[in-house]
Scaffold this motif. Structure first.
Motif, mmCIF file in Angstrom:
data_model
loop_
_atom_site.group_PDB
_atom_site.id
_atom_site.type_symbol
_atom_site.label_atom_id
_atom_site.label_comp_id
_atom_site.label_asym_id
_atom_site.label_seq_id
_atom_site.Cartn_x
_atom_site.Cartn_y
_atom_site.Cartn_z
ATOM 1 N N ASN A 1 18.592 -3.404 55.731
ATOM 2 C CA ASN A 1 19.374 -2.889 54.611
ATOM 3 C C ASN A 1 19.651 -3.985 53.583
ATOM 4 N N PRO A 2 18.625 -4.534 52.967
ATOM 5 C CA PRO A 2 18.840 -5.592 51.980
ATOM 6 C C PRO A 2 19.563 -5.057 50.753
ATOM 7 N N THR A 3 20.276 -5.938 50.085
ATOM 8 C CA THR A 3 21.030 -5.504 48.909
ATOM 9 C C THR A 3 20.229 -5.618 47.622
ATOM 10 N N ASP A 4 19.166 -6.406 47.629
ATOM 11 C CA ASP A 4 18.371 -6.629 46.423
ATOM 12 C C ASP A 4 17.012 -5.947 46.574
ATOM 13 N N LYS A 5 16.609 -5.200 45.546
ATOM 14 C CA LYS A 5 15.343 -4.471 45.624
ATOM 15 C C LYS A 5 14.152 -5.405 45.785
ATOM 16 N N ARG A 6 14.252 -6.624 45.246
ATOM 17 C CA ARG A 6 13.152 -7.579 45.390
ATOM 18 C C ARG A 6 12.930 -7.948 46.854
ATOM 19 N N THR A 7 14.007 -8.027 47.601
ATOM 20 C CA THR A 7 13.875 -8.300 49.033
ATOM 21 C C THR A 7 13.172 -7.149 49.729
ATOM 22 N N GLU A 8 13.608 -5.928 49.427
ATOM 23 C CA GLU A 8 12.979 -4.757 50.039
ATOM 24 C C GLU A 8 11.503 -4.666 49.669
ATOM 25 N N ARG B 1 6.920 -20.877 36.311
ATOM 26 C CA ARG B 1 7.436 -20.333 37.566
ATOM 27 C C ARG B 1 8.508 -21.246 38.151
ATOM 28 N N HIS B 2 9.569 -20.629 38.662
ATOM 29 C CA HIS B 2 10.643 -21.360 39.330
ATOM 30 C C HIS B 2 11.013 -20.614 40.603
ATOM 31 N N GLY B 3 11.232 -21.348 41.678
ATOM 32 C CA GLY B 3 11.687 -20.736 42.911
ATOM 33 C C GLY B 3 13.154 -20.376 42.825
ATOM 34 N N ARG B 4 13.508 -19.191 43.347
ATOM 35 C CA ARG B 4 14.903 -18.738 43.340
ATOM 36 C C ARG B 4 15.254 -18.129 44.700
ATOM 37 N N LEU B 5 16.472 -18.392 45.153
ATOM 38 C CA LEU B 5 16.991 -17.694 46.319
ATOM 39 C C LEU B 5 17.498 -16.335 45.867
ATOM 40 N N VAL B 6 16.915 -15.274 46.421
ATOM 41 C CA VAL B 6 17.279 -13.917 46.024
ATOM 42 C C VAL B 6 18.413 -13.386 46.883
ATOM 43 N N GLU B 7 18.304 -13.587 48.197
ATOM 44 C CA GLU B 7 19.271 -12.971 49.100
ATOM 45 C C GLU B 7 19.334 -13.761 50.395
ATOM 46 N N TYR B 8 20.545 -13.891 50.929
ATOM 47 C CA TYR B 8 20.771 -14.620 52.177
ATOM 48 C C TYR B 8 21.802 -13.865 52.991
ATOM 49 N N ASP B 9 21.426 -13.479 54.202
ATOM 50 C CA ASP B 9 22.340 -12.651 54.998
ATOM 51 C C ASP B 9 21.897 -12.710 56.454
ATOM 52 N N PHE C 1 13.384 -16.088 49.418
ATOM 53 C CA PHE C 1 13.111 -16.753 48.148
ATOM 54 C C PHE C 1 11.972 -16.036 47.430
ATOM 55 N N THR C 2 11.974 -16.118 46.114
ATOM 56 C CA THR C 2 10.846 -15.627 45.341
ATOM 57 C C THR C 2 10.616 -16.563 44.172
ATOM 58 N N ALA C 3 9.516 -16.358 43.473
ATOM 59 C CA ALA C 3 9.198 -17.159 42.293
ATOM 60 C C ALA C 3 9.377 -16.290 41.054
ATOM 61 N N GLU C 4 10.184 -16.763 40.118
ATOM 62 C CA GLU C 4 10.404 -16.055 38.865
ATOM 63 C C GLU C 4 9.730 -16.798 37.722
ATOM 64 N N VAL C 5 9.257 -16.052 36.756
ATOM 65 C CA VAL C 5 8.608 -16.633 35.579
ATOM 66 C C VAL C 5 9.577 -16.545 34.409
ATOM 67 N N ASP C 6 9.861 -17.690 33.781
ATOM 68 C CA ASP C 6 10.808 -17.681 32.660
ATOM 69 C C ASP C 6 10.112 -17.273 31.365
ATOM 70 N N ASP C 7 10.862 -17.302 30.258
ATOM 71 C CA ASP C 7 10.305 -16.822 28.992
ATOM 72 C C ASP C 7 9.229 -17.729 28.431
ATOM 73 N N LYS C 8 9.033 -18.908 29.049
ATOM 74 C CA LYS C 8 7.949 -19.807 28.646
ATOM 75 C C LYS C 8 6.752 -19.706 29.574
#
Length: 282
Positions: free
Chosen positions: A267-274, A251-259, A241-248
């Motif tokens: 070998n993660p598929t998302d650069k944010r995970t790496e 911050r919101h928590g988001r699931l980036v990758e699950y495997d 999981f990571t926290a993303e900041v919207d245009d306002k």
């Protein structure tokens, strides 16, 4: 992207082998489009994941990314927080966990929770374990129930001669294993653990990790941890999981990758995970 088989950030992946791909998973929980609100604030948004039967699933990510919030949704602990409400669906064996007919007390009996800080009752070791079965009206010889729970929690040999002793006299690691035994005593199917080793020393942590792997033979375990090495050692699957900041600027928590854990750490598929695993942020 890191090559397959090359662990990143000196994290050794030696946990249990994931027995199934997601497509063939026997899910205990099916999470669909889950968002969690505290009042008008959307703390976590749009989470989709499956939690497999008798597997250890680890949730990792920086502080404030919503992983503990999601964990508490699995046994409706967020119901106890004023203004907290989920949107989307969490199915438990195909049944809506938040359906009108569902008793949250029964949910918490079937889906136990172990917290970050050991929290034994100020009672004897015996009464800590016996409390849940008594409240739930469980039948059977109480002495046997207590012994079984303490044995499953790898604590029986250490306390069998002092069951009348106050549980607060135990060491921190013993107290945490006592809390695990207390959760086991009511015969749950799932055990949730919210950073169960963060207050423990390395020796006690190793005992808890070994215990988790033993318990996964009989229980589904979901753990939140800030310790990436711990996730790599004990889990079958890992959710980042990571926290993303919207245009306002919110911050919101988001699931980036699950495997499978081995893939997340090699070998993660998302650069944010790496970036997180290699220490570039978080």
């Amino acid at each position: 992207m890191t090559e397959i088989g090359t662990p990143m950030a000196n994290v050794t992946v030696r946990g249990p082998e994931a027995p199934r791909n997601l497509e063939a998973l026997d899910p205990v929980f099916t999470v669909s489009d889950l968002s969690v609100f505290y009042g008008d604030y959307e703390a976590v948004r749009e989470v989709d994941m499956l939690i497999g039967n008798r597997e250890i699933t680890a949730m990792i990510g920086p502080s404030g990314c919503g992983k503990s919030t999601v964990l508490r949704c699995f046994n409706r602990m967020n119901d106890l927080i004023p203004g907290a409400r989920p949107a989307g669906k969490i199915l438990y064996h195909g049944e809506d966990l938040y359906g009108d007919h569902v008793d949250p007390i029964e949910v918490r009996r079937r889906i136990g929770m172990v917290f970050q800080k050991p929290n034994p009752f100020p009672k004897s070791i015996y009464d800590n374990i016996a409390y849940g079965p008594r409240v739930n009206g469980m039948k059977g010889k109480m002495d046997d129930l207590v012994e079984q729970a303490l044995t499953q929690a790898a604590l029986w040999d250490e306390v069998k001669d002092k069951l009348k002793q106050n549980a607060l006299s135990l060491s921190g690691g013993q107290q945490q294993r006592l809390c695990i035994a207390r959760a086991i005593a009511v015969k749950p199917e799932v055990i949730l653990m919210d950073e169960p080793c963060s207050a423990l020393d390395p020796i006690a942590t190793t005992k808890i990790e070994d215990l988790m792997q033993q318990l996964a033979r009989d229980y589904t375990i979901v753990i939140v941890t800030h310790n990436m090495q711990q996730a790599a050692r004990v889990s079958h699957r890992t959710a980042f999981f990571t926290a993303e900041v919207d245009d306002k600027g919110v911050r919101h928590g988001r699931l980036v990758e699950y495997d499978e854990t081995s893939r997340i750490f090699t070998n993660p598929t998302d650069k944010r995970t790496e970036d997180y695993i290699t220490g570039r942020f978080g």
